[in-house]
Write a protein that holds these residues in place. Sequence first.
Motif, PDB file in Angstrom:
ATOM      1  N   UNK A  78      78.911 -11.079  29.367  1.00 50.56           N
ATOM      2  CA  UNK A  78      80.326 -11.383  29.516  1.00 50.56           C
ATOM      3  C   UNK A  78      81.098 -10.079  29.298  1.00 50.56           C
ATOM      4  N   UNK A  79      81.995  -9.747  30.237  1.00 55.20           N
ATOM      5  CA  UNK A  79      82.797  -8.536  30.084  1.00 55.20           C
ATOM      6  C   UNK A  79      84.276  -8.831  29.886  1.00 55.20           C
ATOM      7  N   UNK A  80      84.674 -10.082  30.034  1.00 54.06           N
ATOM      8  CA  UNK A  80      86.071 -10.458  29.844  1.00 54.06           C
ATOM      9  C   UNK A  80      86.285 -11.925  30.148  1.00 54.06           C
ATOM     10  N   UNK A  81      87.529 -12.350  30.079  1.00 54.22           N
ATOM     11  CA  UNK A  81      87.908 -13.744  30.329  1.00 54.22           C
ATOM     12  C   UNK A  81      89.235 -13.787  31.062  1.00 54.22           C
ATOM     13  N   UNK A  82      89.435 -14.832  31.833  1.00 61.80           N
ATOM     14  CA  UNK A  82      90.734 -15.122  32.418  1.00 61.80           C
ATOM     15  C   UNK A  82      90.854 -16.637  32.553  1.00 61.80           C
ATOM     16  N   UNK A  83      92.076 -17.102  32.816  1.00 66.62           N
ATOM     17  CA  UNK A  83      92.288 -18.529  33.035  1.00 66.62           C
ATOM     18  C   UNK A  83      92.457 -18.794  34.519  1.00 66.62           C
ATOM     19  N   UNK A  84      91.892 -19.924  34.975  1.00 68.58           N
ATOM     20  CA  UNK A  84      92.034 -20.311  36.376  1.00 68.58           C
ATOM     21  C   UNK A  84      93.378 -21.009  36.581  1.00 68.58           C
ATOM     22  N   UNK A  85      93.600 -21.504  37.779  1.00 66.25           N
ATOM     23  CA  UNK A  85      94.877 -22.142  38.122  1.00 66.25           C
ATOM     24  C   UNK A  85      95.159 -23.414  37.322  1.00 66.25           C
ATOM     25  N   UNK A  86      94.128 -24.000  36.716  1.00 68.47           N
ATOM     26  CA  UNK A  86      94.296 -25.199  35.889  1.00 68.47           C
ATOM     27  C   UNK A  86      94.256 -24.856  34.400  1.00 68.47           C
ATOM     28  N   UNK A  87      94.345 -23.563  34.078  1.00 69.93           N
ATOM     29  CA  UNK A  87      94.337 -23.054  32.700  1.00 69.93           C
ATOM     30  C   UNK A  87      93.022 -23.270  31.962  1.00 69.93           C
ATOM     31  N   UNK A  88      91.921 -23.380  32.720  1.00 66.75           N
ATOM     32  CA  UNK A  88      90.595 -23.419  32.117  1.00 66.75           C
ATOM     33  C   UNK A  88      90.101 -21.983  31.989  1.00 66.75           C
ATOM     34  N   UNK A  89      89.376 -21.693  30.912  1.00 65.72           N
ATOM     35  CA  UNK A  89      88.873 -20.339  30.706  1.00 65.72           C
ATOM     36  C   UNK A  89      87.635 -20.073  31.545  1.00 65.72           C
ATOM     37  N   UNK A  90      87.597 -18.875  32.119  1.00 63.03           N
ATOM     38  CA  UNK A  90      86.492 -18.420  32.948  1.00 63.03           C
ATOM     39  C   UNK A  90      85.964 -17.120  32.349  1.00 63.03           C
ATOM     40  N   UNK A  91      84.657 -17.076  32.090  1.00 65.14           N
ATOM     41  CA  UNK A  91      84.030 -15.840  31.621  1.00 65.14           C
ATOM     42  C   UNK A  91      83.787 -14.952  32.827  1.00 65.14           C
ATOM     43  N   UNK A  92      84.200 -13.687  32.720  1.00 62.91           N
ATOM     44  CA  UNK A  92      83.941 -12.702  33.759  1.00 62.91           C
ATOM     45  C   UNK A  92      82.631 -12.018  33.414  1.00 62.91           C
ATOM     46  N   UNK A  93      81.675 -12.063  34.331  1.00 63.58           N
ATOM     47  CA  UNK A  93      80.346 -11.537  34.075  1.00 63.58           C
ATOM     48  C   UNK A  93      80.169 -10.154  34.687  1.00 63.58           C
ATOM     49  N   UNK A  94      79.244  -9.382  34.124  1.00 64.54           N
ATOM     50  CA  UNK A  94      79.015  -8.005  34.569  1.00 64.54           C
ATOM     51  C   UNK A  94      78.635  -7.911  36.043  1.00 64.54           C
ATOM     52  N   UNK A  95      78.131  -8.970  36.622  1.00 64.44           N
ATOM     53  CA  UNK A  95      77.723  -8.978  38.024  1.00 64.44           C
ATOM     54  C   UNK A  95      78.898  -9.189  38.972  1.00 64.44           C
ATOM     55  N   UNK A  96      80.075  -9.499  38.403  1.00 62.46           N
ATOM     56  CA  UNK A  96      81.248  -9.746  39.226  1.00 62.46           C
ATOM     57  C   UNK A  96      81.534 -11.218  39.450  1.00 62.46           C
ATOM     58  N   UNK A  97      80.627 -12.086  39.050  1.00 62.59           N
ATOM     59  CA  UNK A  97      80.832 -13.521  39.173  1.00 62.59           C
ATOM     60  C   UNK A  97      81.581 -14.039  37.949  1.00 62.59           C
ATOM     61  N   UNK A  98      82.049 -15.273  38.029  1.00 58.56           N
ATOM     62  CA  UNK A  98      82.721 -15.929  36.916  1.00 58.56           C
ATOM     63  C   UNK A  98      82.058 -17.252  36.615  1.00 58.56           C
TER      64      UNK A  98
END
Length: 63
Positions: free
Chosen positions: A5-25
Amino acid sequence: MQRAIIGFHQDEENHWVAELECGHGQHVRHDPPWMIREWVTTEQGRVSRTGTQLECRRCDEEQ
């Protein structure tokens, strides 16, 4: 495939998404009683998980 995991952001429904080193979430929801991830509800909790590994299903599918 395990990815850090390299970071986090929230999606359009305010659910948390882990940003992965591969570029996927990957969604990391706290949705008791099905999914217990209290750490995702605070900034300190999310920061504490940075660098830990999650299974990236999209990387698995691409192989």
